[in-house]
Design a protein around this motif. Structure first.
Motif, PDB file in Angstrom:
ATOM      1  N   SER A 123      -3.120   3.490  -2.959  1.00 35.71           N
ATOM      2  CA  SER A 123      -2.845   2.480  -3.974  1.00 35.71           C
ATOM      3  C   SER A 123      -2.357   1.213  -3.294  1.00 35.71           C
ATOM      4  N   CYS A 124      -2.639   0.098  -3.910  1.00 33.31           N
ATOM      5  CA  CYS A 124      -2.141  -1.190  -3.424  1.00 33.31           C
ATOM      6  C   CYS A 124      -1.674  -1.983  -4.636  1.00 33.31           C
TER       7      CYS A 124
ATOM      8  N   GLU B  13       0.833  -1.196   0.000  1.00 28.21           N
ATOM      9  CA  GLU B  13       0.000   0.000   0.000  1.00 28.21           C
ATOM     10  C   GLU B  13       0.872   1.253   0.000  1.00 28.21           C
ATOM     11  N   SER B  14       0.333   2.311  -0.564  1.00 29.94           N
ATOM     12  CA  SER B  14       0.990   3.617  -0.541  1.00 29.94           C
ATOM     13  C   SER B  14      -0.073   4.694  -0.639  1.00 29.94           C
ATOM     14  N   GLY B  15       0.335   5.933  -0.374  1.00 28.89           N
ATOM     15  CA  GLY B  15      -0.561   7.073  -0.547  1.00 28.89           C
ATOM     16  C   GLY B  15      -1.149   7.632   0.727  1.00 28.89           C
TER      17      GLY B  15
ATOM     18  N   VAL C  52      -4.998  -1.891  -6.996  1.00 23.85           N
ATOM     19  CA  VAL C  52      -6.320  -1.452  -6.567  1.00 23.85           C
ATOM     20  C   VAL C  52      -6.160  -0.103  -5.873  1.00 23.85           C
ATOM     21  N   TYR C  53      -7.141   0.759  -6.066  1.00 22.99           N
ATOM     22  CA  TYR C  53      -7.078   2.117  -5.541  1.00 22.99           C
ATOM     23  C   TYR C  53      -8.245   2.379  -4.600  1.00 22.99           C
TER      24      TYR C  53
ATOM     25  N   THR D  92     -14.213   5.895  -3.268  1.00 22.11           N
ATOM     26  CA  THR D  92     -14.400   5.127  -4.492  1.00 22.11           C
ATOM     27  C   THR D  92     -13.272   4.123  -4.635  1.00 22.11           C
ATOM     28  N   ILE D  93     -13.641   2.861  -4.777  1.00 20.08           N
ATOM     29  CA  ILE D  93     -12.661   1.814  -5.019  1.00 20.08           C
ATOM     30  C   ILE D  93     -12.614   1.526  -6.513  1.00 20.08           C
ATOM     31  N   SER D  94     -11.412   1.280  -7.025  1.00 21.50           N
ATOM     32  CA  SER D  94     -11.263   0.942  -8.436  1.00 21.50           C
ATOM     33  C   SER D  94     -10.061   0.024  -8.592  1.00 21.50           C
ATOM     34  N   ARG D  95      -9.924  -0.552  -9.763  1.00 22.99           N
ATOM     35  CA  ARG D  95      -8.801  -1.466  -9.998  1.00 22.99           C
ATOM     36  C   ARG D  95      -8.296  -1.301 -11.424  1.00 22.99           C
TER      37      ARG D  95
END
Length: 113
Positions: A21-22, A6-8, A78-79, A68-71
């Motif tokens: 972010s992951c 993970e980061s951010g 994945v964000y 909001t989750i997205s990929r």
């Protein structure tokens, strides 16, 4: 070897935004549903958002309309876009694979003025 990184995370004022972010490695990312969890001090870890391999999403009531989750399968990432952050969003955020139970190391999010 499976890795979720993970980061951010960081410090942000109330009302601000962050994008977590992951990045996954060692797995066929497109075949995994992905989750974001968080754990605040003194509280149990809770599911924040999830996204299936078919891009269906689900959110905890506490973050609906703000997160909001997205990929991106091409980037195995994945964000979690977090807007209108509140002090109660302060926690360590973890990404997780819906099956096989892999976890990242977590990233700290602190919402404070």
């Amino acid at each position: 070897q499976v890795r979720l990184v993970e980061s951010g995370g960081g410090l942000v004022q109330p009302g601000g935004s962050l994008r977590l972010s992951c990045a996954a490695s060692g797995v066929m990312f497109s075949r995994y549903g992905m989750d974001w969890y968080r754990q605040a001090p003194g509280k149990e870890r809770e599911l924040v958002a999830s996204i299936t391999i078919g891009y269906r999403v689900n959110y905890a009531d506490s973050v609906k309309g703000r997160f909001t989750i997205s990929r991106d399968n091409a980037k195995s990432t994945v964000y979690l876009q977090m807007n209108s952050l509140k002090s109660e969003d302060t926690a360590v955020y973890y990404c997780h694979t819906t099956r096989d139970d892999y976890w990242g190391q977590g990233t700290q999010v602190t919402v404070s003025s």
